[in-house]
Motif scaffolding. Structure first.
Motif, PDB file in Angstrom:
ATOM      1  N   GLU A   1      31.216  48.241  38.223  1.00 16.32           N
ATOM      2  CA  GLU A   1      30.334  49.392  37.969  1.00 16.32           C
ATOM      3  C   GLU A   1      31.081  50.475  37.189  1.00 16.32           C
ATOM      4  OE1 GLU A   1      27.351  49.244  41.853  1.00 16.32           O
ATOM      5  OE2 GLU A   1      29.306  50.261  41.989  1.00 16.32           O
ATOM      6  N   GLU A   2      32.370  50.655  37.529  1.00 19.18           N
ATOM      7  CA  GLU A   2      33.160  51.669  36.845  1.00 19.18           C
ATOM      8  C   GLU A   2      33.356  51.302  35.387  1.00 19.18           C
ATOM      9  OE1 GLU A   2      37.554  53.761  37.191  1.00 19.18           O
ATOM     10  OE2 GLU A   2      36.630  52.875  38.983  1.00 19.18           O
ATOM     11  N   THR A   3      33.605  50.011  35.155  1.00 19.78           N
ATOM     12  CA  THR A   3      33.782  49.537  33.772  1.00 19.78           C
ATOM     13  C   THR A   3      32.503  49.714  32.973  1.00 19.78           C
ATOM     14  OG1 THR A   3      35.438  47.930  34.482  1.00 19.78           O
ATOM     15  CG2 THR A   3      34.388  47.561  32.340  1.00 19.78           C
ATOM     16  N   GLN A   4      31.354  49.385  33.614  1.00 15.43           N
ATOM     17  CA  GLN A   4      30.080  49.550  32.923  1.00 15.43           C
ATOM     18  C   GLN A   4      29.809  51.015  32.607  1.00 15.43           C
ATOM     19  OE1 GLN A   4      27.348  47.662  35.642  1.00 15.43           O
ATOM     20  NE2 GLN A   4      27.692  45.601  34.800  1.00 15.43           N
ATOM     21  N   GLY A   5      30.242  51.916  33.520  1.00 12.17           N
ATOM     22  CA  GLY A   5      30.046  53.348  33.293  1.00 12.17           C
ATOM     23  C   GLY A   5      30.865  53.862  32.133  1.00 12.17           C
ATOM     24  N   ARG A   6      31.930  53.105  31.790  1.00 11.53           N
ATOM     25  CA  ARG A   6      32.799  53.524  30.691  1.00 11.53           C
ATOM     26  C   ARG A   6      32.438  52.830  29.377  1.00 11.53           C
ATOM     27  NH1 ARG A   6      37.649  56.048  31.980  1.00 11.53           N
ATOM     28  NH2 ARG A   6      38.086  56.290  34.199  1.00 11.53           N
ATOM     29  N   GLN A   7      31.441  51.998  29.391  1.00  9.63           N
ATOM     30  CA  GLN A   7      31.122  51.186  28.231  1.00  9.63           C
ATOM     31  C   GLN A   7      30.621  52.043  27.065  1.00  9.63           C
ATOM     32  OE1 GLN A   7      31.652  47.870  28.009  1.00  9.63           O
ATOM     33  NE2 GLN A   7      31.088  48.032  25.839  1.00  9.63           N
ATOM     34  N   ILE A   8      31.151  51.750  25.877  1.00  5.54           N
ATOM     35  CA  ILE A   8      30.652  52.375  24.660  1.00  5.54           C
ATOM     36  C   ILE A   8      29.334  51.683  24.292  1.00  5.54           C
ATOM     37  CG2 ILE A   8      31.070  52.791  22.204  1.00  5.54           C
ATOM     38  CD1 ILE A   8      34.079  52.701  22.835  1.00  5.54           C
ATOM     39  N   ASN A   9      28.300  52.479  24.088  1.00  3.01           N
ATOM     40  CA  ASN A   9      26.972  51.922  23.822  1.00  3.01           C
ATOM     41  C   ASN A   9      26.551  52.156  22.376  1.00  3.01           C
ATOM     42  OD1 ASN A   9      26.516  51.202  26.633  1.00  3.01           O
ATOM     43  ND2 ASN A   9      26.323  53.414  27.000  1.00  3.01           N
ATOM     44  N   ILE A  10      25.894  51.123  21.808  1.00  2.00           N
ATOM     45  CA  ILE A  10      25.368  51.237  20.445  1.00  2.00           C
ATOM     46  C   ILE A  10      24.008  51.911  20.502  1.00  2.00           C
ATOM     47  CG2 ILE A  10      24.729  49.981  18.363  1.00  2.00           C
ATOM     48  CD1 ILE A  10      26.466  47.649  19.396  1.00  2.00           C
TER      49      ILE A  10
ATOM     50  N   ARG B   1      20.169  56.364   7.901  1.00  2.00           N
ATOM     51  CA  ARG B   1      21.046  57.105   8.808  1.00  2.00           C
ATOM     52  C   ARG B   1      22.368  56.389   9.011  1.00  2.00           C
ATOM     53  NH1 ARG B   1      18.055  56.410  14.654  1.00  2.00           N
ATOM     54  NH2 ARG B   1      20.063  57.187  15.412  1.00  2.00           N
ATOM     55  N   GLN B   2      23.315  57.112   9.632  1.00  3.60           N
ATOM     56  CA  GLN B   2      24.628  56.553   9.938  1.00  3.60           C
ATOM     57  C   GLN B   2      24.566  55.697  11.206  1.00  3.60           C
ATOM     58  OE1 GLN B   2      26.849  60.415   9.949  1.00  3.60           O
ATOM     59  NE2 GLN B   2      28.346  59.272   8.724  1.00  3.60           N
ATOM     60  N   VAL B   3      25.637  54.956  11.397  1.00  2.00           N
ATOM     61  CA  VAL B   3      25.809  54.209  12.638  1.00  2.00           C
ATOM     62  C   VAL B   3      26.046  55.228  13.755  1.00  2.00           C
ATOM     63  CG1 VAL B   3      27.236  52.512  13.840  1.00  2.00           C
ATOM     64  CG2 VAL B   3      26.834  52.287  11.366  1.00  2.00           C
ATOM     65  N   GLN B   4      25.487  54.962  14.940  1.00  9.04           N
ATOM     66  CA  GLN B   4      25.627  55.899  16.052  1.00  9.04           C
ATOM     67  C   GLN B   4      25.996  55.169  17.332  1.00  9.04           C
ATOM     68  OE1 GLN B   4      22.188  58.335  16.827  1.00  9.04           O
ATOM     69  NE2 GLN B   4      23.097  59.307  18.638  1.00  9.04           N
ATOM     70  N   PHE B   5      26.984  55.754  18.084  1.00 12.79           N
ATOM     71  CA  PHE B   5      27.390  55.228  19.388  1.00 12.79           C
ATOM     72  C   PHE B   5      27.318  56.354  20.409  1.00 12.79           C
ATOM     73  CE2 PHE B   5      29.208  52.219  16.501  1.00 12.79           C
ATOM     74  CZ  PHE B   5      29.222  51.014  17.180  1.00 12.79           C
ATOM     75  N   GLU B   6      27.268  55.964  21.687  1.00 14.92           N
ATOM     76  CA  GLU B   6      27.247  56.948  22.780  1.00 14.92           C
ATOM     77  C   GLU B   6      28.242  56.513  23.838  1.00 14.92           C
ATOM     78  OE1 GLU B   6      26.506  58.369  26.729  1.00 14.92           O
ATOM     79  OE2 GLU B   6      26.025  56.308  26.068  1.00 14.92           O
ATOM     80  N   HIS B   7      28.953  57.509  24.419  1.00 14.03           N
ATOM     81  CA  HIS B   7      29.905  57.196  25.482  1.00 14.03           C
ATOM     82  C   HIS B   7      30.045  58.377  26.428  1.00 14.03           C
ATOM     83  CE1 HIS B   7      34.101  56.760  27.180  1.00 14.03           C
ATOM     84  NE2 HIS B   7      33.547  55.593  27.508  1.00 14.03           N
TER      85      HIS B   7
ATOM     86  N   GLY C   1      28.158  60.745  27.604  1.00 16.60           N
ATOM     87  CA  GLY C   1      27.633  62.042  27.201  1.00 16.60           C
ATOM     88  C   GLY C   1      28.070  62.518  25.834  1.00 16.60           C
ATOM     89  N   ALA C   2      28.912  61.738  25.156  1.00 15.16           N
ATOM     90  CA  ALA C   2      29.347  62.100  23.809  1.00 15.16           C
ATOM     91  C   ALA C   2      28.711  61.144  22.802  1.00 15.16           C
ATOM     92  CB  ALA C   2      30.856  62.048  23.702  1.00 15.16           C
ATOM     93  N   ASP C   3      28.352  61.699  21.638  1.00 15.16           N
ATOM     94  CA  ASP C   3      27.750  60.886  20.573  1.00 15.16           C
ATOM     95  C   ASP C   3      28.683  60.834  19.371  1.00 15.16           C
ATOM     96  OD1 ASP C   3      24.939  60.172  21.482  1.00 15.16           O
ATOM     97  OD2 ASP C   3      24.980  62.347  21.858  1.00 15.16           O
ATOM     98  N   LEU C   4      28.708  59.638  18.733  1.00 17.01           N
ATOM     99  CA  LEU C   4      29.572  59.422  17.582  1.00 17.01           C
ATOM    100  C   LEU C   4      28.755  58.855  16.430  1.00 17.01           C
ATOM    101  CD1 LEU C   4      32.521  59.120  16.383  1.00 17.01           C
ATOM    102  CD2 LEU C   4      32.397  56.753  17.186  1.00 17.01           C
ATOM    103  N   TRP C   5      28.940  59.447  15.240  1.00 19.82           N
ATOM    104  CA  TRP C   5      28.314  58.953  14.015  1.00 19.82           C
ATOM    105  C   TRP C   5      29.401  58.621  13.006  1.00 19.82           C
ATOM    106  CZ3 TRP C   5      26.521  63.004  16.897  1.00 19.82           C
ATOM    107  CH2 TRP C   5      25.195  62.954  17.350  1.00 19.82           C
ATOM    108  N   CYS C   6      29.164  57.572  12.211  1.00 20.46           N
ATOM    109  CA  CYS C   6      30.114  57.221  11.153  1.00 20.46           C
ATOM    110  C   CYS C   6      29.432  56.335  10.120  1.00 20.46           C
ATOM    111  CB  CYS C   6      31.336  56.509  11.724  1.00 20.46           C
ATOM    112  SG  CYS C   6      30.945  54.963  12.576  1.00 20.46           S
ATOM    113  N   ASP C   7      30.103  56.094   8.986  1.00 19.26           N
ATOM    114  CA  ASP C   7      29.542  55.207   7.962  1.00 19.26           C
ATOM    115  C   ASP C   7      29.747  53.745   8.331  1.00 19.26           C
ATOM    116  OD1 ASP C   7      28.830  57.457   6.588  1.00 19.26           O
ATOM    117  OD2 ASP C   7      30.489  57.367   5.151  1.00 19.26           O
TER     118      ASP C   7
END
Length: 548
Positions: free
Chosen positions: A6-15, A40-46, A48-54
């Motif tokens: 569960e802890e690992t899943q909570g840390r998973q970077i999501n597309i 739009r750019q590629v977007q990830f979430e981890h 509570g933080a969001d990441l965008w990139c080319d």
């Protein structure tokens, strides 16, 4: 309690948005490659933080990715970071951004070439040079750490703050973004429009240019150099104070004041000093030491007035004295010894109701001496070592030649007792005379010749004809045991046994996060709130505060 899975899943970077998808096992084995599309750019979430990139190279099994091109990381409503590239490990919450990195919290921007950050601890840091810009300052350093929750940046190695009003250079400086307060460690210099501060540990409110320094502290201020264990400075009130082992140097007059507590008021051009306070000035290649329970220096350059209050004493090689208070006026060259004054000129003891020493303003040498009312001069007979040469009158006028007292005139109701010797140092007799005026010519601080004016009445008596009780003039008091023979004699037992204030922070480190928290709760008194042993004026009063 969460399981490891569960802890690992909570840390998973999501597309969130993958756009164009591909793989390249030869170059990136096990990775999924995502690239932006026209919309739009590629977007990830981890967490509570969001990441965008080319372009994103995402290792799903290892829970890590590399972002390339116009990278933007958003955390909450305020934290935003931009860079060209970023590596992100979802399991450890560690990341590295590089190439044109900037991090902003809405009110501050940090720029660097490479930035590391730990989202678990909410810490970001660089070690290859960086710059922070906020509404008040531009700060640069070789190494820097940003503590997100504390809103603090810790700068190390060649720290530099650029502000329109001042410049700060330091080896380490902790800067709180909200309050704009700076805490300095190691050799640190603050250079303002009309002041310069050096310390090796200190605090500075960069908004109002107010703070303190401890450990090897120095302020260059108003043609004065102030040094001490703890120094406080406030630009708005044009005020500085110092505690313990203080030295204040007047760079114009080359005078020095030493004490264990002092205040400097720039607007009034004044210095107040106490606790073993002493003024040291140069008179004809000889140091003059002046002491009192309290010293005050006021007035503009070349118009200085020095006052020593209560238990005042002074010493130079051939001249010393004491009284209740001393008043020296640089413009007139007059030094007044006030209330029960006594003066020793080498072996001569001089007393009176009031004593004035007058200096020649052009040569800065001692010119003359005035004793007003009840003038009395006494010296031990240098041959017999038993009797005393004495002269008294209403007033005394003395003349110095090359800083040596050469001529003494006693006027009105004058009397003298003088031991007369021949060339073989054999006692001829004791001269006891009264008249209207007496002139004494001195050589090597001894009476060489006496001249009586206007109806002298007296004689030279053989020693056997003048009883011992008749060999002292009325009012005779020999105070040889009080004579000040060295510069250390100007201090009494209380002066030498002063217990210095213990200054917090010199020997032990301070929890500056706790100190800053307390300081922000007391915005109207930023120094006093944390037990700083310095002072700052409030209206017409001076309020004491503790130094760190």
């Amino acid at each position: 309690m969460a399981t490891a899975q569960e802890e690992t899943q909570g840390r998973q970077i999501n597309i969130v948005y993958g756009a164009n998808f591909t793989k390249d096992e030869a170059k990136f084995p096990g990775a999924s490659i995502f690239s932006k599309d026209d919309e739009r750019q590629v977007q990830f979430e981890h967490q509570g933080a969001d990441l965008w990139c080319d372009i994103a190279i995402f290792y799903n099994q290892e829970n890590r990715l590399r972002a390339i091109g116009n990278v933007r990381l958003q955390q909450g409503d305020s934290i935003e970071m931009n860079s060209a590239k970023l590596d992100w490990n979802g399991n450890t919450s560690l990341a590295k951004a590089w190439e044109n990195v900037d991090l902003s919290d809405g009110k501050m921007t940090l720029t660097t070439d490479t930035l590391y950050f730990d989202r678990e601890k909410q810490i970001s840091y660089y070690n290859s040079g960086g710059k922070v810009v906020d509404s008040a300052n531009v700060l640069t350093s070789k190494i820097g750490t940003y503590f997100t929750e504390l809103k603090k940046v810790q700068f190390k190695n060649k720290v530099h703050i650029d502000n329109p009003e001042y410049i700060i250079d330091s080896e380490q400086l902790d800067y709180y973004r909200t309050s704009k307060n700076a805490y300095m460690y190691g050799p640190s210099t603050i250079t303002g429009e009309d002041y310069k501060i050096y310390c090796e540990r200190g605090f500075y409110d960069t908004k109002i240019e107010q703070g303190y320094g401890i450990k090897n502290t120095r302020i260059d201020y108003d043609n004065k150099i102030i040094e001490g264990d703890s120094l406080y400075f406030d630009k708005a009130t044009e005020f500085a104070s110092a505690t313990n082992n203080i030295k204040i140097t007047d760079t114009i007059n080359n005078g020095v004041i030493r004490a264990h507590y002092a205040e400097v008021f720039k607007a009034k051009d004044s210095v107040f000093a106490t606790k073993r306070a002493v003024s040291i000035s140069l008179v004809q290649q000889d140091s003059l030491y002046m002491h009192g329970d309290t010293l005050m220096v006021t007035g503009k350059e070349e118009e200085r007035i020095l006052r020593a209050f209560r238990n005042a004493k002074f010493y130079k090689t051939d001249l010393s004295g004491k009284c209740d208070s001393i008043h020296f006026n640089e413009k007139t060259g007059i030094t007044q010894l006030i209330t029960d004054p006594i003066l020793w000129n080498v072996d001569n003891q001089i007393t009176g109701d009031s004593i004035h020493l007058i200096s020649d303003m052009e040569t800065e040498k001692l010119d003359s001496l005035k004793v007003i009312e009840n003038a009395f001069i006494i010296s031990l007979d240098t041959i017999s070592k038993e009797g005393y040469n004495q002269a008294k009158g209403k007033n005394l006028l003395g003349k110095f030649i090359e800083n040596e007292l050469k001529i003494i005139d006693l006027v009105q109701n004058t009397e003298v007792i003088y031991y007369v010797y021949n060339d073989d140092d054999e006692l001829v007799g004791i001269d006891k005379t009264i008249c209207s005026k007496i002139r004494l010519l001195m050589a090597n601080s001894d009476i060489e010749d006496i001249t009586f004016f206007v109806n002298p009445d007296g004689d030279i008596f053989p020693e056997t004809d003048l009883p011992v009780e008749s060999r002292k003039l009325k009012g005779f008091v020999w105070r040889g045991d009080e004579r000040i023979l060295t510069k250390d004699d100007i201090f009494d037992e209380d002066d030498n046994n002063i217990e210095l204030v213990k200054i917090r922070g010199i020997d032990n480190p301070i929890d500056i996060d706790a100190e800053e928290n307390e300081r922000q709760k007391n915005e109207n008194d930023p120094v006093n709130a944390v037990n700083s042993k310095a002072v700052k004026p409030k209206k017409t009063q001076v309020k004491k505060a503790q130094s760190p």
